[in-house]
Design an enzyme around this catalytic site. Structure first.
Site, PDB file in Angstrom:
ATOM      1  CG  HIS A 130      -1.612   1.279   1.505  1.00 17.20           C
ATOM      2  ND1 HIS A 130      -2.914   1.521   1.136  1.00 17.20           N
ATOM      3  CD2 HIS A 130      -1.177   2.420   2.119  1.00 17.20           C
ATOM      4  CE1 HIS A 130      -3.257   2.748   1.501  1.00 17.20           C
ATOM      5  NE2 HIS A 130      -2.230   3.311   2.100  1.00 17.20           N
ATOM      6  CD  GLU A 131       2.137   3.381   3.697  1.00 15.24           C
ATOM      7  OE1 GLU A 131       2.332   4.481   3.128  1.00 15.24           O
ATOM      8  OE2 GLU A 131       1.166   3.196   4.450  1.00 15.24           O
TER       9      GLU A 131
END
Length: 304
Positions: A130-131
């Site tokens: 996600h990051e």
């Protein structure tokens, strides 16, 4: 479409900043506000990552100091076709993660010790994917710029309470000033929330594609969302603007959160489980992690 929406919201935030300058300083104040906004964004462009990492007392790790965590991020970066980012660990019991940096070539990702000790290996991979999704979508620079301008609007509104009125007769309506002091920070917060929420959905989808395991990311969100609310983040308490960087909000109500409702994010990830899992199966992309059901989380100090 999301890029256009973000550009329009960022322009609205800059216009709000200039409008505040006009109310308290006339045409000259608006010009000064525009110059200040440009200067802040230029400073942010070159220094955002250093400021954010120093704020969190983040510790950089490598293949020697945190071999399993570092190797996981390296595999995910290859899946995303991104340069290898700098990898950091933050000593904080509140489970969270964030990305920063002005572009993919100068990016950094970080996870707290609370997150690494709470989640399984597959869930940590989902969070870090996600990051990296934020990095791939170039959200990190935009979000820091938004936080910078929104913070400046609040600062000017607070200073305006003590600014002298009168003098040249230009735009010194007391009611307009009072209205600006009340409305401007609230309006800036609304714009900031709109941009942040749009970007979180995009990063969730990108993270699912990068890791090939959207259900692991959904499981991670379910686990850490409640814990992040219950375990205060010392950094976010000192600087609330930092909360928008995290994968889940910390210690705020849903109404005023910079993130979409976690339940909706989880539902969206679960709905894309089949098709997204096939993306990671393409020959050009390596599996992010070897599935290890029920395995304990990565050791935050690097021990496998």
């Amino acid at each position: 479409m999301n890029g256009m929406k973000t550009a329009m919201l960022l322009a609205a935030l800059t216009a709000l900043f200039m409008g505040l300058g006009y109310i308290f300083g006339g045409a000259g104040g608006a010009v000064i506000a525009l110059i200040v906004a440009a200067g802040m964004n230029l400073f942010t462009y070159w220094n955002a990552d250093k400021i954010v990492l120093r704020m969190h007392n983040a510790r950089e790790v490598d293949a020697n100091s945190a071999p399993e965590f570092y190797a996981m991020v390296a595999d995910l970066a290859r899946n995303a076709r991104l340069p290898m980012p700098h990898v950091y660990i933050v000593e904080d019991p509140s489970p969270n993660a964030f990305a920063t940096g002005r572009n993919p070539e100068n990016a950094a990702v970080a996870a707290t010790t609370g997150l690494l000790s709470m989640l399984s290996r597959e869930e940590v991979a989902g969070v870090m994917a996600h990051e990296l999704g934020h990095v791939r979508n170039r959200d990190t620079l935009i979000m820091t710029m938004v936080a910078t301008i929104a913070g400046a609007i609040s600062m000017i509104a607070n200073f305006a309470l003590f600014m002298p009125r009168g003098g040249n007769g230009e735009n010194h309506n007391p009611m307009a000033g009072i209205l600006a002091v009340i409305v401007a920070p609230f309006a800036a917060m609304i714009v900031q929330m709109a941009i942040s929420r749009t970007r979180e959905y995009g990063a969730d989808r990108a993270g699912a594609e990068i890791s090939g395991n959207p259900r692991a990311l959904a499981s991670a969100l379910a686990k850490i969302s409640g814990a992040a609310q219950a375990i205060p983040s010392t950094v976010a308490e000192r600087n609330p603007a930092a909360a928008q960087l995290y994968i889940v909000p910390t210690h705020v109500s849903e109404l005023f959160s910079t993130h979409p409702a976690t339940a909706r994010r989880i539902a969206a990830l679960e709905a894309m489980g089949g098709p997204i899992a096939q993306v990671a199966a393409r020959p050009a992309a390596r599996s992010a992690v070897t599935p290890t059901p029920r395995r304990s989380a990565l050791d935050p100090h690097g021990r496998p």
